[in-house]
Design a protein around this motif. Structure first.
Motif, PDB file in Angstrom:
ATOM      1  N   LEU A 241      47.067  29.793  34.725  1.00 36.82           N
ATOM      2  CA  LEU A 241      46.346  30.326  33.582  1.00 36.82           C
ATOM      3  C   LEU A 241      47.272  31.201  32.736  1.00 36.82           C
ATOM      4  CD1 LEU A 241      43.061  31.429  35.382  1.00 36.82           C
ATOM      5  CD2 LEU A 241      43.440  29.357  34.053  1.00 36.82           C
ATOM      6  N   ASP A 242      47.064  31.152  31.421  1.00 35.87           N
ATOM      7  CA  ASP A 242      47.803  32.028  30.515  1.00 35.87           C
ATOM      8  C   ASP A 242      47.129  33.380  30.385  1.00 35.87           C
ATOM      9  OD1 ASP A 242      49.643  30.050  30.045  1.00 35.87           O
ATOM     10  OD2 ASP A 242      48.737  29.405  28.158  1.00 35.87           O
ATOM     11  N   GLU A 243      45.790  33.401  30.589  1.00 40.59           N
ATOM     12  CA  GLU A 243      45.033  34.633  30.459  1.00 40.59           C
ATOM     13  C   GLU A 243      44.013  34.772  31.577  1.00 40.59           C
ATOM     14  OE1 GLU A 243      44.799  35.528  25.675  1.00 40.59           O
ATOM     15  OE2 GLU A 243      42.991  34.898  26.717  1.00 40.59           O
ATOM     16  N   LEU A 244      43.770  36.015  31.944  1.00 46.41           N
ATOM     17  CA  LEU A 244      42.672  36.355  32.846  1.00 46.41           C
ATOM     18  C   LEU A 244      41.735  37.247  32.044  1.00 46.41           C
ATOM     19  CD1 LEU A 244      44.728  37.315  36.051  1.00 46.41           C
ATOM     20  CD2 LEU A 244      43.579  35.143  35.580  1.00 46.41           C
ATOM     21  N   ASN A 245      40.448  36.921  32.045  1.00 50.19           N
ATOM     22  CA  ASN A 245      39.460  37.671  31.262  1.00 50.19           C
ATOM     23  C   ASN A 245      38.358  38.185  32.157  1.00 50.19           C
ATOM     24  OD1 ASN A 245      40.372  37.007  28.409  1.00 50.19           O
ATOM     25  ND2 ASN A 245      40.170  34.974  29.302  1.00 50.19           N
ATOM     26  N   ARG A 246      37.858  39.380  31.819  1.00 53.86           N
ATOM     27  CA  ARG A 246      36.731  39.940  32.552  1.00 53.86           C
ATOM     28  C   ARG A 246      35.941  40.850  31.629  1.00 53.86           C
ATOM     29  NH1 ARG A 246      34.827  44.417  35.023  1.00 53.86           N
ATOM     30  NH2 ARG A 246      33.648  44.146  36.939  1.00 53.86           N
ATOM     31  N   ASP A 247      34.636  40.640  31.585  1.00 52.99           N
ATOM     32  CA  ASP A 247      33.725  41.556  30.917  1.00 52.99           C
ATOM     33  C   ASP A 247      32.930  42.249  32.006  1.00 52.99           C
ATOM     34  OD1 ASP A 247      34.601  40.424  28.584  1.00 52.99           O
ATOM     35  OD2 ASP A 247      32.644  39.724  27.914  1.00 52.99           O
ATOM     36  N   GLY A 248      32.792  43.567  31.913  1.00 51.83           N
ATOM     37  CA  GLY A 248      31.992  44.261  32.907  1.00 51.83           C
ATOM     38  C   GLY A 248      32.116  45.758  32.791  1.00 51.83           C
ATOM     39  N   LYS A 249      31.365  46.428  33.642  1.00 51.51           N
ATOM     40  CA  LYS A 249      31.326  47.889  33.649  1.00 51.51           C
ATOM     41  C   LYS A 249      32.511  48.445  34.421  1.00 51.51           C
ATOM     42  CE  LYS A 249      28.392  51.804  34.371  1.00 51.51           C
ATOM     43  NZ  LYS A 249      27.423  52.193  33.386  1.00 51.51           N
ATOM     44  N   LEU A 250      33.168  49.423  33.828  1.00 48.02           N
ATOM     45  CA  LEU A 250      34.226  50.158  34.505  1.00 48.02           C
ATOM     46  C   LEU A 250      33.759  51.596  34.655  1.00 48.02           C
ATOM     47  CD1 LEU A 250      37.485  48.942  32.703  1.00 48.02           C
ATOM     48  CD2 LEU A 250      36.581  48.201  34.910  1.00 48.02           C
ATOM     49  N   LYS A 251      33.859  52.110  35.862  1.00 45.93           N
ATOM     50  CA  LYS A 251      33.535  53.504  36.129  1.00 45.93           C
ATOM     51  C   LYS A 251      34.818  54.322  36.033  1.00 45.93           C
ATOM     52  CE  LYS A 251      29.609  52.497  39.057  1.00 45.93           C
ATOM     53  NZ  LYS A 251      28.932  52.767  40.314  1.00 45.93           N
ATOM     54  N   LYS A 252      34.674  55.647  35.898  1.00 47.18           N
ATOM     55  CA  LYS A 252      35.857  56.507  35.885  1.00 47.18           C
ATOM     56  C   LYS A 252      36.605  56.328  37.191  1.00 47.18           C
ATOM     57  CE  LYS A 252      34.227  60.048  32.738  1.00 47.18           C
ATOM     58  NZ  LYS A 252      33.948  61.472  32.533  1.00 47.18           N
ATOM     59  N   GLY A 253      37.911  56.228  37.102  1.00 47.87           N
ATOM     60  CA  GLY A 253      38.752  55.998  38.273  1.00 47.87           C
ATOM     61  C   GLY A 253      39.920  55.127  37.893  1.00 47.87           C
ATOM     62  N   ASP A 254      40.523  54.470  38.871  1.00 49.12           N
ATOM     63  CA  ASP A 254      41.690  53.651  38.566  1.00 49.12           C
ATOM     64  C   ASP A 254      41.524  52.232  39.085  1.00 49.12           C
ATOM     65  OD1 ASP A 254      42.094  54.029  41.294  1.00 49.12           O
ATOM     66  OD2 ASP A 254      43.680  55.483  41.015  1.00 49.12           O
ATOM     67  N   PHE A 255      42.348  51.331  38.529  1.00 46.29           N
ATOM     68  CA  PHE A 255      42.295  49.926  38.941  1.00 46.29           C
ATOM     69  C   PHE A 255      43.632  49.254  38.682  1.00 46.29           C
ATOM     70  CE2 PHE A 255      41.331  49.529  34.439  1.00 46.29           C
ATOM     71  CZ  PHE A 255      41.879  48.316  34.076  1.00 46.29           C
ATOM     72  N   LYS A 256      43.815  48.155  39.387  1.00 48.29           N
ATOM     73  CA  LYS A 256      44.895  47.206  39.161  1.00 48.29           C
ATOM     74  C   LYS A 256      44.250  45.833  39.305  1.00 48.29           C
ATOM     75  CE  LYS A 256      46.191  47.939  43.971  1.00 48.29           C
ATOM     76  NZ  LYS A 256      47.202  48.473  44.869  1.00 48.29           N
ATOM     77  N   ALA A 257      44.935  44.768  38.977  1.00 51.12           N
ATOM     78  CA  ALA A 257      44.328  43.440  38.993  1.00 51.12           C
ATOM     79  C   ALA A 257      45.129  42.488  39.873  1.00 51.12           C
ATOM     80  CB  ALA A 257      44.246  42.883  37.576  1.00 51.12           C
ATOM     81  N   CYS A 258      44.402  41.622  40.576  1.00 50.45           N
ATOM     82  CA  CYS A 258      45.086  40.633  41.414  1.00 50.45           C
ATOM     83  C   CYS A 258      44.580  39.241  41.064  1.00 50.45           C
ATOM     84  CB  CYS A 258      44.873  40.929  42.894  1.00 50.45           C
ATOM     85  SG  CYS A 258      43.171  40.872  43.422  1.00 50.45           S
ATOM     86  N   SER A 259      45.374  38.256  41.391  1.00 55.89           N
ATOM     87  CA  SER A 259      44.984  36.871  41.130  1.00 55.89           C
ATOM     88  C   SER A 259      44.704  36.117  42.434  1.00 55.89           C
ATOM     89  CB  SER A 259      46.065  36.154  40.312  1.00 55.89           C
ATOM     90  OG  SER A 259      47.298  36.197  40.993  1.00 55.89           O
ATOM     91  N   GLU A 260      44.826  36.811  43.565  1.00 55.17           N
ATOM     92  CA  GLU A 260      44.506  36.209  44.860  1.00 55.17           C
ATOM     93  C   GLU A 260      44.021  37.285  45.819  1.00 55.17           C
ATOM     94  OE1 GLU A 260      48.196  35.192  47.266  1.00 55.17           O
ATOM     95  OE2 GLU A 260      49.023  35.278  45.249  1.00 55.17           O
ATOM     96  N   LYS A 261      43.258  36.881  46.823  1.00 53.44           N
ATOM     97  CA  LYS A 261      42.700  37.828  47.790  1.00 53.44           C
ATOM     98  C   LYS A 261      43.697  38.073  48.910  1.00 53.44           C
ATOM     99  CE  LYS A 261      37.843  36.810  47.025  1.00 53.44           C
ATOM    100  NZ  LYS A 261      36.568  36.483  47.649  1.00 53.44           N
ATOM    101  N   ASP A 262      44.706  38.889  48.603  1.00 53.92           N
ATOM    102  CA  ASP A 262      45.744  39.213  49.579  1.00 53.92           C
ATOM    103  C   ASP A 262      46.361  40.547  49.160  1.00 53.92           C
ATOM    104  OD1 ASP A 262      47.958  39.449  51.220  1.00 53.92           O
ATOM    105  OD2 ASP A 262      48.800  37.502  50.713  1.00 53.92           O
ATOM    106  N   PHE A 263      46.078  41.603  49.928  1.00 52.50           N
ATOM    107  CA  PHE A 263      46.548  42.927  49.532  1.00 52.50           C
ATOM    108  C   PHE A 263      48.064  43.085  49.629  1.00 52.50           C
ATOM    109  CE2 PHE A 263      42.054  44.033  50.133  1.00 52.50           C
ATOM    110  CZ  PHE A 263      41.841  44.685  48.931  1.00 52.50           C
TER     111      PHE A 263
END
Length: 85
Positions: A4-26
Protein backbone atom coordinates in the motif's frame (compact mmCIF):
# COMPACT_ATOMS: atom_id res chain seq x y z
CA UNK A 1 2.12 -9.27 -1.99
CA UNK A 2 0.56 -5.92 -2.79
CA UNK A 3 2.12 -2.97 -0.97
CA UNK A 4 0.00 0.00 0.00
CA UNK A 5 1.08 3.58 -0.68
CA UNK A 6 -1.13 4.93 2.11
CA UNK A 7 -2.61 3.81 5.39
CA UNK A 8 -5.78 5.64 6.44
CA UNK A 9 -7.74 5.70 9.67
CA UNK A 10 -10.68 7.77 10.87
CA UNK A 11 -11.46 7.57 14.56
CA UNK A 12 -11.30 9.00 18.04
CA UNK A 13 -7.92 9.79 19.55
CA UNK A 14 -7.66 10.33 23.29
CA UNK A 15 -4.94 12.41 24.95
CA UNK A 16 -1.75 10.36 25.07
CA UNK A 17 0.71 8.97 22.57
CA UNK A 18 0.70 6.57 19.64
CA UNK A 19 2.76 5.01 16.90
CA UNK A 20 1.51 2.95 13.94
CA UNK A 21 2.23 -0.59 12.80
CA UNK A 22 1.40 -2.51 9.66
CA UNK A 23 1.58 -5.97 11.27
CA UNK A 24 0.73 -7.56 14.62
CA UNK A 25 4.27 -8.03 15.89
CA UNK A 26 5.70 -5.81 18.63
CA UNK A 27 9.26 -6.60 17.51
CA UNK A 28 8.51 -5.32 13.98
CA UNK A 29 9.30 -1.75 12.89
CA UNK A 30 6.70 0.94 13.54
CA UNK A 31 5.83 4.17 11.77
CA UNK A 32 6.91 6.93 14.16
CA UNK A 33 7.54 10.66 14.11
CA UNK A 34 11.09 11.69 13.19
CA UNK A 35 11.40 13.50 16.53
CA UNK A 36 10.11 12.67 20.02
CA UNK A 37 6.74 13.94 21.35
CA UNK A 38 5.56 15.36 18.03
CA UNK A 39 2.24 16.99 18.93
CA UNK A 40 -1.12 16.20 17.30
CA UNK A 41 -3.86 18.77 17.92
CA UNK A 42 -6.93 20.32 16.31
CA UNK A 43 -4.57 22.32 14.07
CA UNK A 44 -2.90 19.15 12.75
CA UNK A 45 0.52 17.62 13.36
CA UNK A 46 3.55 19.67 14.43
CA UNK A 47 5.86 17.97 11.88
CA UNK A 48 4.64 15.65 9.14
CA UNK A 49 7.82 13.61 8.50
CA UNK A 50 7.99 10.05 9.84
CA UNK A 51 10.32 7.07 9.94
CA UNK A 52 9.80 3.29 9.85
CA UNK A 53 12.05 1.78 12.50
CA UNK A 54 12.29 -0.28 15.68
CA UNK A 55 13.87 2.55 17.67
CA UNK A 56 14.09 4.96 19.27
CA UNK A 57 10.57 4.55 20.64
CA UNK A 58 9.36 8.01 19.57
CA UNK A 59 5.59 8.56 19.43
CA UNK A 60 3.10 11.18 18.33
CA UNK A 61 1.57 12.98 21.32
CA UNK A 62 -2.16 13.77 21.14
CA UNK A 63 -2.88 17.00 23.03
CA UNK A 64 -6.44 17.60 21.76
CA UNK A 65 -8.87 14.69 22.14
CA UNK A 66 -11.32 14.22 19.28
CA UNK A 67 -12.09 12.54 15.98
CA UNK A 68 -9.30 12.62 13.43
CA UNK A 69 -8.44 11.37 9.97
CA UNK A 70 -4.88 10.02 9.84
CA UNK A 71 -3.19 9.41 6.49
CA UNK A 72 0.26 7.81 6.50
CA UNK A 73 1.89 8.15 3.08
CA UNK A 74 4.36 5.28 2.83
CA UNK A 75 6.07 6.54 -0.35
CA UNK A 76 6.82 10.05 0.92
CA UNK A 77 7.12 8.95 4.60
CA UNK A 78 4.74 11.66 5.78
CA UNK A 79 1.66 11.79 7.98
CA UNK A 80 -1.34 14.03 7.42
CA UNK A 81 -3.61 14.69 10.40
CA UNK A 82 -7.03 16.31 10.01
CA UNK A 83 -9.19 17.14 13.04
CA UNK A 84 -12.80 16.19 12.26
CA UNK A 85 -14.52 17.26 15.54
Amino acid sequence: PMLLDELNRDGKLKKGDFKACSEKDFSAPFYRPSSPDCEVSASGVAANDMVYTTGPDDKWKVVTEGNYRLTLNIKSMTIDVKYLD
